[in-house]
Design a protein around this motif. Structure first.
Motif, PDB file in Angstrom:
ATOM      1  N   ALA A 174      83.284  64.046 -12.919  1.00 30.63           N
ATOM      2  CA  ALA A 174      84.346  63.861 -14.082  1.00 30.63           C
ATOM      3  C   ALA A 174      83.389  63.260 -15.230  1.00 30.63           C
ATOM      4  O   ALA A 174      82.313  62.790 -15.023  1.00 30.63           O
ATOM      5  CB  ALA A 174      85.230  62.633 -13.635  1.00 30.63           C
ATOM      6  N   ASN A 175      84.104  63.259 -16.504  1.00 31.95           N
ATOM      7  CA  ASN A 175      83.594  62.838 -17.518  1.00 31.95           C
ATOM      8  C   ASN A 175      82.119  63.422 -17.869  1.00 31.95           C
ATOM      9  O   ASN A 175      81.945  64.592 -17.721  1.00 31.95           O
ATOM     10  CB  ASN A 175      83.343  61.287 -17.735  1.00 31.95           C
ATOM     11  CG  ASN A 175      84.776  60.896 -17.426  1.00 31.95           C
ATOM     12  OD1 ASN A 175      85.657  61.420 -18.055  1.00 31.95           O
ATOM     13  ND2 ASN A 175      85.056  59.656 -16.808  1.00 31.95           N
ATOM     14  N   LYS A 176      80.947  62.413 -17.996  1.00 32.26           N
ATOM     15  CA  LYS A 176      79.884  62.877 -18.394  1.00 32.26           C
ATOM     16  C   LYS A 176      78.836  63.425 -16.997  1.00 32.26           C
ATOM     17  O   LYS A 176      78.176  64.168 -17.270  1.00 32.26           O
ATOM     18  CB  LYS A 176      78.823  61.868 -18.979  1.00 32.26           C
ATOM     19  CG  LYS A 176      79.287  61.655 -20.355  1.00 32.26           C
ATOM     20  CD  LYS A 176      78.586  60.336 -20.846  1.00 32.26           C
ATOM     21  CE  LYS A 176      78.834  60.020 -22.310  1.00 32.26           C
ATOM     22  NZ  LYS A 176      77.811  59.053 -23.057  1.00 32.26           N
ATOM     23  N   GLY A 177      79.403  63.401 -15.816  1.00 33.26           N
ATOM     24  CA  GLY A 177      79.045  63.846 -14.820  1.00 33.26           C
ATOM     25  C   GLY A 177      79.601  65.019 -14.114  1.00 33.26           C
ATOM     26  O   GLY A 177      79.161  65.165 -13.262  1.00 33.26           O
ATOM     27  N   ARG A 178      80.323  65.586 -15.022  1.00 33.14           N
ATOM     28  CA  ARG A 178      80.917  66.822 -14.653  1.00 33.14           C
ATOM     29  C   ARG A 178      80.056  67.918 -14.389  1.00 33.14           C
ATOM     30  O   ARG A 178      79.040  68.136 -15.506  1.00 33.14           O
ATOM     31  CB  ARG A 178      82.191  67.275 -15.560  1.00 33.14           C
ATOM     32  CG  ARG A 178      82.886  68.323 -14.836  1.00 33.14           C
ATOM     33  CD  ARG A 178      84.247  68.887 -15.981  1.00 33.14           C
ATOM     34  NE  ARG A 178      85.384  67.526 -15.804  1.00 33.14           N
ATOM     35  CZ  ARG A 178      85.983  67.565 -14.889  1.00 33.14           C
ATOM     36  NH1 ARG A 178      85.998  68.582 -13.863  1.00 33.14           N
ATOM     37  NH2 ARG A 178      86.948  66.377 -14.790  1.00 33.14           N
ATOM     38  N   VAL A 179      79.973  68.471 -13.635  1.00 32.46           N
ATOM     39  CA  VAL A 179      78.988  70.039 -13.413  1.00 32.46           C
ATOM     40  C   VAL A 179      79.913  71.254 -13.323  1.00 32.46           C
ATOM     41  O   VAL A 179      80.679  71.205 -12.405  1.00 32.46           O
ATOM     42  CB  VAL A 179      78.010  69.535 -12.058  1.00 32.46           C
ATOM     43  CG1 VAL A 179      77.224  70.994 -11.946  1.00 32.46           C
ATOM     44  CG2 VAL A 179      77.388  68.341 -12.333  1.00 32.46           C
ATOM     45  N   ILE A 206      67.706  79.865 -15.493  1.00 35.12           N
ATOM     46  CA  ILE A 206      67.723  78.632 -15.251  1.00 35.12           C
ATOM     47  C   ILE A 206      68.401  78.159 -13.753  1.00 35.12           C
ATOM     48  O   ILE A 206      67.778  77.571 -13.049  1.00 35.12           O
ATOM     49  CB  ILE A 206      68.118  77.692 -16.259  1.00 35.12           C
ATOM     50  CG1 ILE A 206      67.275  77.933 -17.504  1.00 35.12           C
ATOM     51  CG2 ILE A 206      68.145  76.275 -16.024  1.00 35.12           C
ATOM     52  CD1 ILE A 206      67.594  77.175 -18.938  1.00 35.12           C
ATOM     53  N   GLY A 207      69.725  78.608 -13.940  1.00 37.86           N
ATOM     54  CA  GLY A 207      70.388  78.133 -12.790  1.00 37.86           C
ATOM     55  C   GLY A 207      71.926  78.326 -12.613  1.00 37.86           C
ATOM     56  O   GLY A 207      72.593  78.748 -13.981  1.00 37.86           O
ATOM     57  N   SER A 208      72.804  78.144 -11.584  1.00 38.87           N
ATOM     58  CA  SER A 208      74.149  78.606 -11.360  1.00 38.87           C
ATOM     59  C   SER A 208      74.987  77.278 -11.599  1.00 38.87           C
ATOM     60  O   SER A 208      76.338  77.642 -11.519  1.00 38.87           O
ATOM     61  CB  SER A 208      74.319  79.036 -10.000  1.00 38.87           C
ATOM     62  OG  SER A 208      73.868  78.075  -8.877  1.00 38.87           O
ATOM     63  N   THR A 209      74.340  76.105 -12.108  1.00 36.84           N
ATOM     64  CA  THR A 209      75.395  75.196 -12.483  1.00 36.84           C
ATOM     65  C   THR A 209      74.832  74.609 -13.899  1.00 36.84           C
ATOM     66  O   THR A 209      73.613  74.658 -14.440  1.00 36.84           O
ATOM     67  CB  THR A 209      75.358  73.734 -11.509  1.00 36.84           C
ATOM     68  OG1 THR A 209      73.908  73.455 -11.396  1.00 36.84           O
ATOM     69  CG2 THR A 209      75.686  74.122 -10.026  1.00 36.84           C
ATOM     70  N   ILE A 210      75.935  73.882 -14.597  1.00 37.32           N
ATOM     71  CA  ILE A 210      75.577  73.625 -16.051  1.00 37.32           C
ATOM     72  C   ILE A 210      76.421  72.312 -16.371  1.00 37.32           C
ATOM     73  O   ILE A 210      77.624  72.351 -15.871  1.00 37.32           O
ATOM     74  CB  ILE A 210      75.663  74.767 -16.993  1.00 37.32           C
ATOM     75  CG1 ILE A 210      74.911  74.428 -18.330  1.00 37.32           C
ATOM     76  CG2 ILE A 210      77.260  75.103 -17.139  1.00 37.32           C
ATOM     77  CD1 ILE A 210      74.771  75.697 -19.355  1.00 37.32           C
ATOM     78  N   THR A 211      75.660  71.447 -17.272  1.00 37.91           N
ATOM     79  CA  THR A 211      76.641  70.307 -17.682  1.00 37.91           C
ATOM     80  C   THR A 211      76.763  70.517 -19.191  1.00 37.91           C
ATOM     81  O   THR A 211      76.179  71.358 -19.927  1.00 37.91           O
ATOM     82  CB  THR A 211      75.877  68.907 -17.484  1.00 37.91           C
ATOM     83  OG1 THR A 211      74.390  69.080 -17.964  1.00 37.91           O
ATOM     84  CG2 THR A 211      75.483  68.854 -15.770  1.00 37.91           C
ATOM     85  N   ASN A 212      77.606  69.607 -19.673  1.00 38.48           N
ATOM     86  CA  ASN A 212      77.944  69.659 -20.986  1.00 38.48           C
ATOM     87  C   ASN A 212      76.557  69.484 -21.720  1.00 38.48           C
ATOM     88  O   ASN A 212      76.272  70.156 -22.856  1.00 38.48           O
ATOM     89  CB  ASN A 212      78.860  68.378 -21.349  1.00 38.48           C
ATOM     90  CG  ASN A 212      79.438  68.289 -22.953  1.00 38.48           C
ATOM     91  OD1 ASN A 212      78.559  68.179 -23.602  1.00 38.48           O
ATOM     92  ND2 ASN A 212      80.671  68.848 -23.021  1.00 38.48           N
TER      93      ASN A 212
END
Length: 324
Positions: free
Chosen positions: A312-317, A277-283
């Protein structure tokens, strides 16, 4: 000198195909195609690895070896299975793992394989290595290095493979050899070239620049097979059962089928995510892929991996990276 400068590793395409094969339902219509492609690539990689032993007989002070090298000349890339370089010459080694009997057809420039009575045509590897020679010559010129003889060999990795060609194609044996003949062939080349084109300084610089300019061929495996995330099996998969989905309780993954438990089974699942899928992921993306509902559990998993992150918070990647 160190003989091997760029080590051989499992190609990215194989790593991505392995992840896809594990995450696609067995009855998916694309599964046979993907398994066949994986089998072919693994056979090719096995063939490439088979020359490591013959190459180990070379004198370490005379050569540098770079495996799986991908370079760019202008807007085009070219890839070399193995490049051997010395002060006298550079040798491209293209490995073919083909069983049965093979016939080099010089009239139509194709390779014909016969196995169990069935004929299959392949692109002519002679043309392939000739193109690679030209591309590597241009690469050296573009990077300001002295002119160096560029040679190539096609190495047949299976010792049982029968090699044939037309009677008039009598020089084929200079270019095509079996794996076990590789050290003797390199020794023959070494003695046939008397002049050094590179100084010790030029050689070390060339090796350093070659290694630095390698670029991995990255691509979306899902796009290649016209798939989406919806096609994938999600969750943490039991390594023991090979398919059963684990559930998480008190920080540990459990399998209802074989009763195995693990605290780190999610790492393989996150590795699959990285390749598929990719090299970045969120919560939220982690929760969706691992099939867990707890945001705090997802945070603990991500923090335990010591990943670089932004926001930060919900926007953290979080940034993912796996290499093998």
């Amino acid at each position: 000198m160190k003989l091997i400068v760029k080590e051989r590793k499992v190609p990215l395409a194989i790593r991505k195909l392995r992840a896809l094969a594990c995450r696609l339902p067995p009855n998916h219509p694309k599964t046979p195609l993907i398994m066949n492609d994986l089998k072919k690539r693994e056979a090719g990689y096995k063939g490439e690895c088979s020359i490591d032993f013959p190459l180990s007989f070379l004198e370490p002070k005379s050569y540098f070896i770079l495996h799986d090298l991908r370079l760019q000349v202008q807007s085009r890339f070219f890839q070399l299975d193995t490049l051997l370089i010395s002060k006298k010459y550079a040798l491209i080694i293209e490995v073919k793992n083909i069983a049965g009997a093979i016939y080099f057809d010089p009239h139509f420039n194709q390779l014909i394989r016969t196995i169990e009575g069935k004929e299959t045509a392949f692109p002519d590897p002679i043309i392939q290595v000739s193109r690679q020679e030209s591309q590597l010559t241009n690469w050296f010129l573009k990077n300001g290095f002295p002119s160096l003889p560029i040679l190539s060999l096609i190495v047949i990795s299976n010792p049982q493979t029968i090699i044939r060609t037309a009677p008039e194609n009598h020089e084929l044996h200079y270019k095509v050899i079996h794996r076990d003949a590789l050290p003797a062939k390199i020794d023959q080349i070494e003695h046939s070239i008397t002049e050094s084109c590179f100084s010790e300084k030029h050689l070390k610089k060339a090796v350093r620049v070659l290694n630095k300019n390698h670029i991995d061929a990255d691509f979306s495996i899902l796009e290649r097979y016209n798939l989406t995330e919806k096609d994938l099996i999600k969750g943490v998969i039991c390594e023991n059962c090979k398919g059963n989905q684990l559930f998480r309780r008190h920080g540990t993954w459990h399998c209802n089928q074989c009763q195995q438990s693990s605290k780190t089974a999610h790492i393989q699942a996150i590795r699959d995510y990285f390749y598929l899928i990719g090299s970045t992921i969120t919560n939220r993306q982690l929760r969706d892929f691992l099939s867990i509902s707890s945001s705090s559990s997802a945070t603990r998993i991500l923090q335990s991996l010591n990943l670089a992150s932004s926001g930060a918070n919900k926007g953290r990647v979080y940034s993912l990276y796996f290499d093998e």
